[in-house]
Design an enzyme around this catalytic site. Structure first.
Site, PDB file in Angstrom:
ATOM      1  N   ARG A  72       0.819  -1.220   0.000  1.00 38.77           N
ATOM      2  CA  ARG A  72       0.000   0.000   0.000  1.00 38.77           C
ATOM      3  C   ARG A  72       0.850   1.267   0.000  1.00 38.77           C
ATOM      4  NH1 ARG A  72      -3.453  -1.450   5.142  1.00 38.77           N
ATOM      5  NH2 ARG A  72      -1.309  -1.952   5.668  1.00 38.77           N
ATOM      6  N   ASP A  91      -3.704  -1.311  -2.796  1.00 38.47           N
ATOM      7  CA  ASP A  91      -4.345  -1.943  -1.643  1.00 38.47           C
ATOM      8  C   ASP A  91      -5.024  -3.185  -2.182  1.00 38.47           C
ATOM      9  OD1 ASP A  91      -6.010  -2.832   0.368  1.00 38.47           O
ATOM     10  OD2 ASP A  91      -6.487  -0.810   1.080  1.00 38.47           O
ATOM     11  N   LYS A 134       3.535 -19.280   4.292  1.00 40.58           N
ATOM     12  CA  LYS A 134       2.750 -19.779   5.423  1.00 40.58           C
ATOM     13  C   LYS A 134       2.264 -18.589   6.258  1.00 40.58           C
ATOM     14  CE  LYS A 134       5.816 -20.185   9.310  1.00 40.58           C
ATOM     15  NZ  LYS A 134       6.464 -20.911  10.357  1.00 40.58           N
ATOM     16  N   HIS A 155       9.773 -23.079   3.827  1.00 43.99           N
ATOM     17  CA  HIS A 155      11.148 -22.697   3.497  1.00 43.99           C
ATOM     18  C   HIS A 155      12.169 -23.735   3.967  1.00 43.99           C
ATOM     19  CE1 HIS A 155      11.143 -20.925   7.555  1.00 43.99           C
ATOM     20  NE2 HIS A 155      12.441 -21.130   7.505  1.00 43.99           N
ATOM     21  N   LYS A 170      16.177 -25.542   2.240  1.00 43.38           N
ATOM     22  CA  LYS A 170      17.479 -25.664   2.917  1.00 43.38           C
ATOM     23  C   LYS A 170      18.281 -26.804   2.304  1.00 43.38           C
ATOM     24  CE  LYS A 170      15.831 -23.991   7.375  1.00 43.38           C
ATOM     25  NZ  LYS A 170      16.639 -22.800   7.604  1.00 43.38           N
ATOM     26  N   GLU A 192      14.600 -23.145  19.390  1.00 46.02           N
ATOM     27  CA  GLU A 192      14.913 -21.722  19.194  1.00 46.02           C
ATOM     28  C   GLU A 192      15.310 -21.125  20.539  1.00 46.02           C
ATOM     29  OE1 GLU A 192      12.143 -19.751  16.001  1.00 46.02           O
ATOM     30  OE2 GLU A 192      10.909 -20.650  17.544  1.00 46.02           O
ATOM     31  N   ASP A 202       2.719 -23.403  14.498  1.00 46.47           N
ATOM     32  CA  ASP A 202       3.778 -22.589  13.888  1.00 46.47           C
ATOM     33  C   ASP A 202       4.920 -23.450  13.340  1.00 46.47           C
ATOM     34  OD1 ASP A 202       5.065 -20.128  13.229  1.00 46.47           O
ATOM     35  OD2 ASP A 202       6.391 -20.400  14.959  1.00 46.47           O
ATOM     36  N   HIS A 208       6.947 -27.355   9.055  1.00 41.03           N
ATOM     37  CA  HIS A 208       8.361 -27.731   8.924  1.00 41.03           C
ATOM     38  C   HIS A 208       8.654 -29.129   9.476  1.00 41.03           C
ATOM     39  CE1 HIS A 208       8.473 -23.573   8.053  1.00 41.03           C
ATOM     40  NE2 HIS A 208       8.526 -23.143   9.287  1.00 41.03           N
ATOM     41  N   LYS A 236      10.431 -22.380  22.056  1.00 45.12           N
ATOM     42  CA  LYS A 236      11.129 -21.102  22.137  1.00 45.12           C
ATOM     43  C   LYS A 236      11.839 -21.018  23.481  1.00 45.12           C
ATOM     44  CE  LYS A 236       8.318 -18.319  19.067  1.00 45.12           C
ATOM     45  NZ  LYS A 236       9.430 -18.116  18.110  1.00 45.12           N
TER      46      LYS A 236
HETATM   47  P1  NAP Z   1       4.866  -7.723   7.258  1.00 45.41           P
HETATM   48  O1  NAP Z   1       6.210  -7.238   7.615  1.00 45.41           O
HETATM   49  O2  NAP Z   1       3.699  -7.351   8.125  1.00 45.41           O
HETATM   50  O3  NAP Z   1       4.574  -7.220   5.765  1.00 45.41           O
HETATM   51  C1  NAP Z   1       3.301  -7.251   5.185  1.00 45.41           C
HETATM   52  C2  NAP Z   1       3.380  -6.668   3.795  1.00 45.41           C
HETATM   53  O4  NAP Z   1       2.055  -6.653   3.260  1.00 45.41           O
HETATM   54  C3  NAP Z   1       3.890  -5.239   3.742  1.00 45.41           C
HETATM   55  O5  NAP Z   1       4.597  -5.055   2.551  1.00 45.41           O
HETATM   56  C4  NAP Z   1       2.598  -4.443   3.727  1.00 45.41           C
HETATM   57  O6  NAP Z   1       2.860  -3.171   3.179  1.00 45.41           O
HETATM   58  C5  NAP Z   1       1.741  -5.313   2.828  1.00 45.41           C
HETATM   59  N1  NAP Z   1       0.307  -5.106   3.019  1.00 45.41           N
HETATM   60  C6  NAP Z   1      -0.369  -5.039   4.188  1.00 45.41           C
HETATM   61  N2  NAP Z   1      -1.665  -4.807   3.952  1.00 45.41           N
HETATM   62  C7  NAP Z   1      -1.817  -4.714   2.611  1.00 45.41           C
HETATM   63  C8  NAP Z   1      -2.925  -4.483   1.749  1.00 45.41           C
HETATM   64  N3  NAP Z   1      -4.167  -4.288   2.216  1.00 45.41           N
HETATM   65  N4  NAP Z   1      -2.701  -4.474   0.419  1.00 45.41           N
HETATM   66  C9  NAP Z   1      -1.473  -4.670  -0.086  1.00 45.41           C
HETATM   67  N5  NAP Z   1      -0.373  -4.898   0.670  1.00 45.41           N
HETATM   68  C10 NAP Z   1      -0.563  -4.911   2.008  1.00 45.41           C
HETATM   69  O7  NAP Z   1       4.816  -9.295   7.126  1.00 45.41           O
HETATM   70  P2  NAP Z   1       6.048 -10.287   6.809  1.00 45.41           P
HETATM   71  O8  NAP Z   1       6.721 -10.616   8.082  1.00 45.41           O
HETATM   72  O9  NAP Z   1       6.849  -9.748   5.686  1.00 45.41           O
HETATM   73  O10 NAP Z   1       5.288 -11.607   6.367  1.00 45.41           O
HETATM   74  C11 NAP Z   1       4.641 -11.749   5.131  1.00 45.41           C
HETATM   75  C12 NAP Z   1       3.996 -13.110   5.072  1.00 45.41           C
HETATM   76  O11 NAP Z   1       4.990 -14.096   5.194  1.00 45.41           O
HETATM   77  C13 NAP Z   1       3.019 -13.367   6.212  1.00 45.41           C
HETATM   78  O12 NAP Z   1       1.996 -14.209   5.757  1.00 45.41           O
HETATM   79  C14 NAP Z   1       3.868 -14.111   7.231  1.00 45.41           C
HETATM   80  O13 NAP Z   1       3.104 -14.946   8.068  1.00 45.41           O
HETATM   81  C15 NAP Z   1       4.741 -14.919   6.313  1.00 45.41           C
HETATM   82  N6  NAP Z   1       6.014 -15.301   6.928  1.00 45.41           N
HETATM   83  C16 NAP Z   1       6.884 -14.368   7.364  1.00 45.41           C
HETATM   84  C17 NAP Z   1       8.080 -14.750   7.905  1.00 45.41           C
HETATM   85  C18 NAP Z   1       9.097 -13.744   8.378  1.00 45.41           C
HETATM   86  O14 NAP Z   1      10.188 -14.197   8.756  1.00 45.41           O
HETATM   87  N7  NAP Z   1       8.825 -12.463   8.356  1.00 45.41           N
HETATM   88  C19 NAP Z   1       8.404 -16.101   8.011  1.00 45.41           C
HETATM   89  C20 NAP Z   1       7.489 -17.046   7.529  1.00 45.41           C
HETATM   90  C21 NAP Z   1       6.305 -16.618   6.982  1.00 45.41           C
HETATM   91  P3  NAP Z   1       1.863  -1.919   3.409  1.00 45.41           P
HETATM   92  O15 NAP Z   1       1.560  -1.859   4.870  1.00 45.41           O
HETATM   93  O16 NAP Z   1       2.618  -0.748   2.867  1.00 45.41           O
HETATM   94  O17 NAP Z   1       0.663  -2.223   2.594  1.00 45.41           O
END
Ligand code: NAP
Length: 479
Positions: A46, A87, A142, A172, A176, A210, A229, A234, A328
């Site tokens: 967004r 959005d 996920k 992921h 690995k 962890e 989780d 995994h 954890k």
């Molecule tokens: P995050 O940091 O909260 O990022 C969310 C992203 O979605 C941001 O780019 C946000 O940007 C965008 N977004 C939010 N609302 C939106 C909307 N209405 N329209 C379009 N874009 C929107 O989340 P993340 O940690 O990167 O994780 C992303 C996904 O991967 C999640 O499903 C999470 O469970 C999964 N995941 C993450 C990790 C990790 O290590 N981070 C590991 C495994 C899985 P804006 O707010 O600018 O829109």
């Protein structure tokens, strides 16, 4: 090079995962010339930015998260990046996005790195704007639901616009190197497979430990817990790779057909075959750390630790327990698989006073990637006071064995496979659903028996009941 796609469309392009993993992986693939020169990467979220703004954003992420020695191609990589604010809940924006993406004659790789709640509107928008074409593939992060029902809803929504062959569900761990190496160890060597069964293996342990606590994942984790989780995805994938029958080839259908058979043979877990825990204040590496409730700021019944004694009801694994544990705030960060072989049927050395221990294969996945086989050897000497045997490790450190190749981020492999269209290391719908089926039954049993997590001190290996879970079978957790 299999070109695979004209463009990669990245949803959630400003998120944590994009910054820490996806942009660094793409930049590294670019630097190693592993993606086509004209592959465009279009980010969307967004936040309002233009291409130049996103390139600056990406540069900052790469400088933070990609080691300097792998940043060689950063300048030219940034030129591949484009950005379109959107959005995902606003369908009108997808027409502009489709224009920005441009022609996709060769193919389009889509990666949803957003909250799963956004999957449905995103898929509807992709379908309405023509981006969900026959040439497109979609990668999903996920969590794919919180139980079987919600997972089916997500799968149905994706299936309304994409065929199963176009859907790439990410776990992921499958990206690995050591996890893939498990298949090489089992199926590229004659040594192990004849012994890989209930006749020769006593039990298997899978640990994902962890040291971190909640970190920034407060909202997500408290609604999820260790079982959903870590175990649902995994750990069950690791179990499936350890336990599966040899696939006829290393291709998506053959490998996934064998994995799903394992997942479907998981026996329902009895009430005394799981232990849950939640960490209290303690110390890790000499540093005092708060308890889960304190980090969260409220009381909670979410488990931060789970141990399970699992069984596979099939011919190969009859009677062999698979002990799983994850948590954890445990003493060390470690992911490993331990295959404990049985004792020799008769020790010819017993009469000489020597004790022999059964062989053990330890496959370290993180942080160290190594394989250790413990063998019995004779302690050198003239044996006047009896013969002594001692366990010695046959140790393969992947880092030393393969000093040349760069250690890659798991997402490099997965993104490249998504771009090129190879589903082998992605999870098929029937696998995810078999995983949830088993996990839901465990949760239902916890509900039925009023199971709440037992406290454990941060920096220990979970509640004492987790030790008892294996000790009553005469088994010690590998530590
Ligand atoms: P995050 O940091 O909260 O990022 C969310 C992203 O979605 C941001 O780019 C946000 O940007 C965008 N977004 C939010 N609302 C939106 C909307 N209405 N329209 C379009 N874009 C929107 O989340 P993340 O940690 O990167 O994780 C992303 C996904 O991967 C999640 O499903 C999470 O469970 C999964 N995941 C993450 C990790 C990790 O290590 N981070 C590991 C495994 C899985 P804006 O707010 O600018 O829109």
């Amino acid at each position: 090079m299999n070109r695979g796609s004209d463009s990669l469309l990245l949803f959630g392009a400003t998120g944590d995962l994009a910054q820490r993993m996806l942009l660094p992986s793409l930049c590294a693939l670019h630097a190693d010339k592993l993606v086509a020169e004209d592959l465009r990467i279009i980010g969307t979220a967004r936040q309002d930015m233009d291409d130049a703004g996103y390139r600056n954003f990406a540069r900052a992420a790469l400088e933070k998260f990609l080691p300097a020695e792998r940043r060689g191609g950063m300048g030219t990589f940034l030129n591949r990046l484009h950005y379109q604010p959107l959005d995902a809940t606003d369908q009108a924006g997808f027409t502009t996005l489709a224009k920005k993406v441009g022609p996709i004659d060769e193919g389009l790789a889509i990666f949803l790195s957003t909250a799963p709640a956004l999957f449905e509107p995103t898929i509807a928008g992709l379908a309405a704007s023509g981006l969900a074409s026959d040439k497109a593939r979609i990668g999903l992060e996920k969590p794919l639901g919180t139980d079987l029902e919600t997972s089916r809803q997500i799968n149905d929504a994706v299936a309304s616009a994409f065929r199963e062959e176009q859907i790439f569900r990410i776990d992921h761990y499958l990206g690995k190197e050591t996890v893939q190496n498990l298949l090489a160890l089992r199926f590229a060597n004659i040594l192990f497979e004849p012994l890989w069964n209930a006749a020769h293996i006593d039990h298997v342990q899978i640990t994902v430990a962890e040291t971190v606590g909640l970190e920034s994942r407060v909202g997500y984790y408290d609604g999820s817990g260790a079982l959903r989780d870590m175990v649902q995805n995994h750990m069950l994938q690791l179990l499936a790779l350890v336990a599966m029958e040899p696939p006829s080839s290393f291709d998506a259908t053959a490998v996934r057909d064998e994995k799903v058979k394992v997942l479907r043979s998981l026996r329902l877990v009895g009430p005394d075959e799981t232990v849950t825990g939640q960490y209290r204040a303690g110390a890790i590496g000499g540093q005092a750390v708060p308890g889960y409730d304190e980090e969260l700021g409220k009381d909670s019944d979410t488990e931060t630790f789970v141990a399970i004694k699992a069984h596979l009801d099939n011919w190969r694994w009859k009677g062999v327990p698979f002990y799983l544990r994850t948590g954890k705030r445990l003493p060390t960060r470690r992911t490993e698989i331990v295959v404990q072989f049985r004792r020799v049927p008769h020790s010819i050395f017993a009469g000489k006073g020597a004790r022999s221990e059964p062989n053990r294969l330890v496959i370290g996945i993180q942080p160290e990637e190594n394989i250790t086989l413990s063998l019995m050897a004779k302690v050198p000497g003239l044996d006047r006071e009896g013969l002594r045997l001692r366990e010695v490790p046959l140790d393969i450190r992947m880092q030393d064995a393969f000093a040349g190749p760069t250690k890659r981020i798991a997402y490099e492999r997965l993104l490249l496979d998504l771009i090129e269209g190879d589903q082998t290391l992605f999870v098929r719908r029937d696998e995810v659903e078999a995983q949830w089926d088993w996990i839901d039954a465990i949760r239902a049993s916890w509900g039925e028996h009023g199971v709440t997590p037992k406290p454990y001190t941060a920096g220990t290996w979970g509640p004492s009941a987790a030790i008892a879970l294996t000790e009553r079978d005469g088994v010690h957790w590998h530590e």
